[in-house]
Design a protein around this motif. Structure first.
Motif, mmCIF file in Angstrom:
data_model
loop_
_atom_site.group_PDB
_atom_site.id
_atom_site.type_symbol
_atom_site.label_atom_id
_atom_site.label_comp_id
_atom_site.label_asym_id
_atom_site.label_seq_id
_atom_site.Cartn_x
_atom_site.Cartn_y
_atom_site.Cartn_z
ATOM 1 N N TRP A 172 1.379 3.470 -3.045
ATOM 2 C CA TRP A 172 2.003 3.429 -1.560
ATOM 3 C C TRP A 172 0.784 2.812 -0.616
ATOM 4 O O TRP A 172 -0.128 3.553 -0.545
ATOM 5 N N CYS A 173 1.177 1.710 0.151
ATOM 6 C CA CYS A 173 0.060 1.414 1.032
ATOM 7 C C CYS A 173 0.848 2.100 2.527
ATOM 8 O O CYS A 173 1.479 1.562 3.128
ATOM 9 N N PRO A 174 -0.351 2.993 2.997
ATOM 10 C CA PRO A 174 0.368 3.733 4.201
ATOM 11 C C PRO A 174 0.220 2.557 5.442
ATOM 12 O O PRO A 174 0.769 2.943 6.610
ATOM 13 N N SER A 175 -0.560 1.658 5.366
ATOM 14 C CA SER A 175 -0.795 0.788 6.449
ATOM 15 C C SER A 175 0.423 -0.576 6.464
ATOM 16 O O SER A 175 0.943 -0.799 7.414
ATOM 17 N N CYS A 176 0.707 -0.687 4.982
ATOM 18 C CA CYS A 176 1.707 -1.915 5.008
ATOM 19 C C CYS A 176 3.178 -1.239 4.730
ATOM 20 O O CYS A 176 4.139 -1.819 4.993
ATOM 21 N N ASN A 177 2.999 -0.008 4.554
ATOM 22 C CA ASN A 177 4.266 1.029 4.704
ATOM 23 C C ASN A 177 5.442 0.564 3.574
ATOM 24 O O ASN A 177 6.490 0.257 3.854
ATOM 25 N N THR A 197 -7.518 -0.056 -3.545
ATOM 26 C CA THR A 197 -6.896 -0.571 -2.156
ATOM 27 C C THR A 197 -5.715 -1.609 -2.288
ATOM 28 O O THR A 197 -5.698 -2.227 -3.280
ATOM 29 N N CYS A 198 -5.087 -1.741 -1.233
ATOM 30 C CA CYS A 198 -4.192 -2.522 -1.152
ATOM 31 C C CYS A 198 -4.713 -4.095 -1.143
ATOM 32 O O CYS A 198 -5.463 -4.444 -0.455
ATOM 33 N N GLU A 199 -4.086 -4.954 -1.997
ATOM 34 C CA GLU A 199 -4.352 -6.320 -2.096
ATOM 35 C C GLU A 199 -4.433 -7.036 -0.816
ATOM 36 O O GLU A 199 -5.364 -7.832 -0.772
ATOM 37 N N ARG A 200 -3.570 -6.676 0.051
ATOM 38 C CA ARG A 200 -3.203 -7.461 1.291
ATOM 39 C C ARG A 200 -4.152 -6.948 2.455
ATOM 40 O O ARG A 200 -4.835 -7.795 3.006
ATOM 41 N N CYS A 201 -4.118 -5.781 2.654
ATOM 42 C CA CYS A 201 -4.862 -5.045 3.891
ATOM 43 C C CYS A 201 -5.985 -4.018 3.480
ATOM 44 O O CYS A 201 -6.790 -3.837 4.192
ATOM 45 N N SER A 202 -6.417 -4.009 2.321
ATOM 46 C CA SER A 202 -7.737 -3.158 1.751
ATOM 47 C C SER A 202 -7.513 -1.752 2.146
ATOM 48 O O SER A 202 -8.576 -1.108 1.991
#
Ligand code: ANZ
Ligand code: ZN
Length: 812
Positions: free
Chosen positions: A157-162, A174-179
């Motif tokens: 779960w990416c807490p930033s991309c929700n 980490t999230c591939e998109r926003c790290s």
């Protein structure tokens, strides 16, 4: 400055467009050549140098192939769903559909200005219902086949991309998109069963003409591991569990076993005394990423459960621990620990004072992780690791406590996303009928426009009652739609199948047509897609093949990756660093062919490098120079006063360069070695210029030579070459011409330069006619004035001829 510029670009783009010369028709002559560049993401920041570097040189390659007789299909489209548009919408309030369609319009214009042979009539845009209808169809087919399923699992779960992410989208935790650091959440999600194809995905890599590195990355990601499973029974309990091991030969060295904190057996195994500690440990483990947990260097932690397990090979009782270095998602989520021969187990045993017992001979110190002879292993003593594995497994099989086992690292592909801007998942939940697939005739399940899409962890579509509330296609009763959308990688996993048949309103594609036009012959895009798009597309192809929709196994036969164009400072281009290169400005100044040729000359295609303004300027001057020289050549050709017809030394020299260029450029450009191809064109230009300085010229010959020159130039500078072709009085279009073939006779030089070595040192170089015997060569050399003065009154001891290269003289 010459005449070439955007006016020439526009002129020929218009001509190409109006004459429709690049229109693809499968009945055109020539073998089909499906050339594909990874389609673009329609972002607001327009085409950057990276897009150009991907598309420009590949178009040049395709143009050469066209001239070589191939029937080229080179479509273009947009990967138009996804987070960036949605995040932009959240920031600005502009609806993702509006911003995306507007961006596509701009990018299409820019792509057209590139002057590539794109088959725009075959365009696909994944966010439009006439495309995503079929993305939903692909999903339904997988669902029918049992290859799409819904299950609860601890997911990323990416807490930033929700939103949840696929394993492939988690890079170093980490999230591939926003790290942002990815956390684990237990959620019910949709998965595609890519693991069913793990072995075939691995095996078929061998068939592909792909960069070795990319194949290696996929192999590693699939992670086939051959080992064994052994069953450990829990002492004083009916519980038993399996462990997966690649070193079953070390079974006698097991001094404890470890379960992953998430292993379902943990609670049942833990004795009252240890309940509290174990519960706390399980809680802490949730906060760690898999990467951290697997790190060799990280301090190991764990807790004892109070229970013991029985080693199936010798009946020995060993303590059962819980530790987070064991992952629940790999193997069986349980490990037999052999601290004498495994690094992690060694560190753990040392820390917690657990016994360490050597069972493999070799090395001075522990842990000893190599192969060796078994010791302290009763009847197995003396066997080598490989013999031991066989023997121990045989024994385990005979007592029904184990056997061989193959494991894969690859996990099923998580495809549901709690976001708005994606294709709705075509599933309905009915109180009576349960999970029901939307029937094909009801597709597409349209994505509603008016939705509150600010992310809060809940799917935006779930907040739209008009969308969610529906009737069950089976019983007609009240039902709710699935509110998650599909990951954009699902959209891009099959787009290459839609291009050739993009207007089909009856089917996703016509099987026969697609079987004729695919696989893609040449696919080009960034290496970052190695374990995502490139893996997913292979899986979808194989799944559709097994359902009878396709008859080929692999979507992309050949694959190339372009390198990265960096800013002038050598750093990755970014707005914040102010080092971005805007293609539009340069194209306005130099014309698109200069921009394209600079990218092809200035960089190794697969490596890329730092942008240089001087570099593009020098290509600008090169194009001007070609223009001047070709103009002079045409003057010579049109003015036949001092004409000659013979091919003398000067003609032969020029003819050599001509045919050498044809040969080298054909070879190099086909291998994506564009920089050396353009270097050959520069030499060719020099040779033309040299010939112009001759007193008498052969006009007919010169015409042939510049005709070939312009043809060789055409793929690399399409607009400019078309103009030069026209000025030379040739018929439209140069791209309907045949690529020149080299004449090997022209490549035999009449003379070769030979080095003269006297007493071990090269002293002179002389030109000698080719095809002479050793004795003839010796005679010429010894009669050469320079050689005579080198030997003078010394006595000739020895003379050796190395054909075509060297004459070695020894004189005392
Ligand atoms: C005993 C042993 C002894 C091992 C030894 C290695 C060396 P690959 O190659 O990646 O498949 N293992 C198994 N399941 C695991 C899990 N869920 N989490 C963490 N580690 C796990 O690695 C297989 C090896 O990794 C297995 O072999 C097991 O440790 C460990 F001298 O078993 B071995
Ligand atoms: Zn994210």
């Amino acid at each position: 400055m010459g005449n070439y510029g955007t006016n020439i670009d526009e002129k020929w783009q218009k001509n190409w467009e109006e004459s429709g010369i690049y229109k693809f028709d499968e009945n055109n002559p020539g073998e089909k050549l499906y050339t594909l560049e990874m389609f673009s993401y329609p972002s607001g920041s327009k085409l950057h140098a990276g897009h150009w570097f991907n598309y420009g040189p590949v178009d040049s390659w395709a143009r050469m192939k066209r001239m070589q007789g191939f029937n080229v299909f080179q479509p273009m489209g947009f990967d138009a769903f996804g987070l960036p548009a949605e995040n932009y919408a959240i920031k600005t309030g502009i609806h993702p559909k509006d911003s995306t369609l507007k961006n596509i319009e701009t990018m299409e214009k820019q792509l057209r200005a590139m002057g590539a042979m794109f088959n725009w009539e075959n365009e696909v845009i994944t966010c439009l219902p006439d495309y995503y209808k079929w993305t939903q169809w692909v999903f339904l087919k997988l669902y029918e086949k049992g290859l799409a399923y819904r299950s609860e699992a601890p997911v990323n779960w990416c807490p930033s991309c929700n939103t949840v992410l696929a394993n492939e989208q988690v890079v170093d935790g980490t999230c591939e998109r926003c790290s942002t650091e990815v956390i684990k959440k237990n959620l019910t999600q949709w998965f595609l069963k890519i693991t069913d194809y793990a072995d075939e995905l691995l095996q078929d890599l061998d068939k592909l003409d792909w960069p070795e590195k990319t194949k290696a990355m996929q192999r590693h990601w699939i992670g086939k591991s051959k080992g064994a499973e052994a069953i450990f029974k829990v002492d004083k309990s009916s519980i038993e569990f399996k462990v997966f091991t690649t070193r079953v030969d070390t079974l006698f060295g097991v001094t404890y076993v470890v379960l992953a904190p998430e292993n379902d057996l943990v609670d049942g195994l833990t004795t009252d005394e240890y309940k509290e500690a174990v519960a706390k440990y399980k809680d802490d483990a949730k906060k760690q990423s898999d990467i951290e947990r697997q790190s060799i260097t990280r301090e190991k932690t764990g807790v004892f459960t109070g229970s013991y397990a029985i080693n199936p090979i010798n009946g020995r009782k060993v303590p059962i621990w819980v530790a987070d270095y064991v992952l629940n998602t790999y193997g069986t989520g349980a490990v037999m620990a052999v601290p004498a021969h495994d690094e992690r187990d060694f560190a753990f045993a040392t820390k917690y004072n657990l016994p360490i017992e050597r069972v493999i001979e070799g090395g001075d110190s522990l842990p000893y992780i190599e192969h060796g002879k078994m010791i302290n292993s009763s009847e197995f003593n003396g066997l080598s690791t490989n013999e031991g594995k066989e023997a121990v497994v045989k024994k385990l099989q005979s007592i029904n406590l184990g056997g061989w086992k193959v494991n894969y690292r690859l996990r099923d592909w998580l495809v549901s996303r709690q976001r708005y801007w994606g294709a709705p998942i075509p599933i309905v939940y009915c109180e009576k009928c349960g999970t029901v697939a939307v029937p094909e005739e009801n597709l597409p399940v349209e994505l509603p426009y008016d939705v509150e899409f600010s992310p809060d962890g809940k799917s935006p579509l779930s907040k739209s009652p008009e969308f969610v509330n529906t009737t069950c296609p089976k019983c007609g009763g009240p039902a709710k739609r699935e509110a998650d959308t599909l990951d954009t990688f699902v959209c891009s996993s099959w787009y290459y199948l839609r291009y050739p048949d993009n207007k089909n309103s009856e089917k996703a594609f016509d099987t026969e047509k697609i079987n004729r036009l695919l696989p893609v012959d040449m696919y080009v895009g960034g290496p970052e897609h190695a374990c995502m798009h490139l893996l997913y597309a292979r899986f979808i192809t194989k799944a559709l093949r097994d359902m009878g929709y396709l008859n080929f196994d692999e979507p992309f036969l050949s694959l190339r990756h372009q390198g990265l164009i960096l800013g002038p400072d050598g750093l990755k281009m970014s707005k914040s660093k102010g080092n971005t290169i805007s293609p539009d400005d340069y194209i306005k100044e130099f014309g698109s062919d200069v921009f394209r040729m600079y990218l092809m000359f200035g960089f190794d295609y697969s490596e890329g490098g730092a942008w240089s303004d001087d570099g593009i300027k020098s290509i600008g001057r090169f194009v001007d120079r070609i223009e001047r020289i070709l103009t002079s050549c045409r003057e010579v050709i049109n003015n036949s006063e001092n004409d000659k017809t013979s091919l003398d030394k000067a003609e032969k020299a020029l003819n050599y360069v001509r045919h050498f260029s044809i040969k080298s450029i054909s070879e190099d450009a086909s291998k994506f070695q564009f920089n050396t191809s353009i270097a050959r064109l520069m030499e060719y230009t020099n040779a033309l210029s040299k010939y112009l300085s001759e007193d008498v010229k052969n006009a007919a010959f010169l015409k042939d030579v510049i005709v070939d020159f312009i043809k060789l130039l055409a793929p690399f500078a399409p607009h400019f070459a078309e103009e030069q072709w026209n000025l030379t009085g040739m018929n439209f279009s140069i791209f309907n011409e045949k690529w020149p073939e080299f004449d090997s006779n022209a490549l035999i030089k009449d003379e070769v330069e030979i080095a003269i070595q006297v007493n071990g040192k090269v002293r002179a170089k002389i030109n000698i006619a080719t095809g002479l015997s050793d004795d003839e060569i010796k005679e010429i050399v010894l009669n050469d004035d320079e050689v005579k003065s080198l030997i003078k009154d010394k006595e000739l001891k020895k003379i050796i001829v190395v054909k075509g290269r060297l004459v070695n003289i020894v004189a005392k």
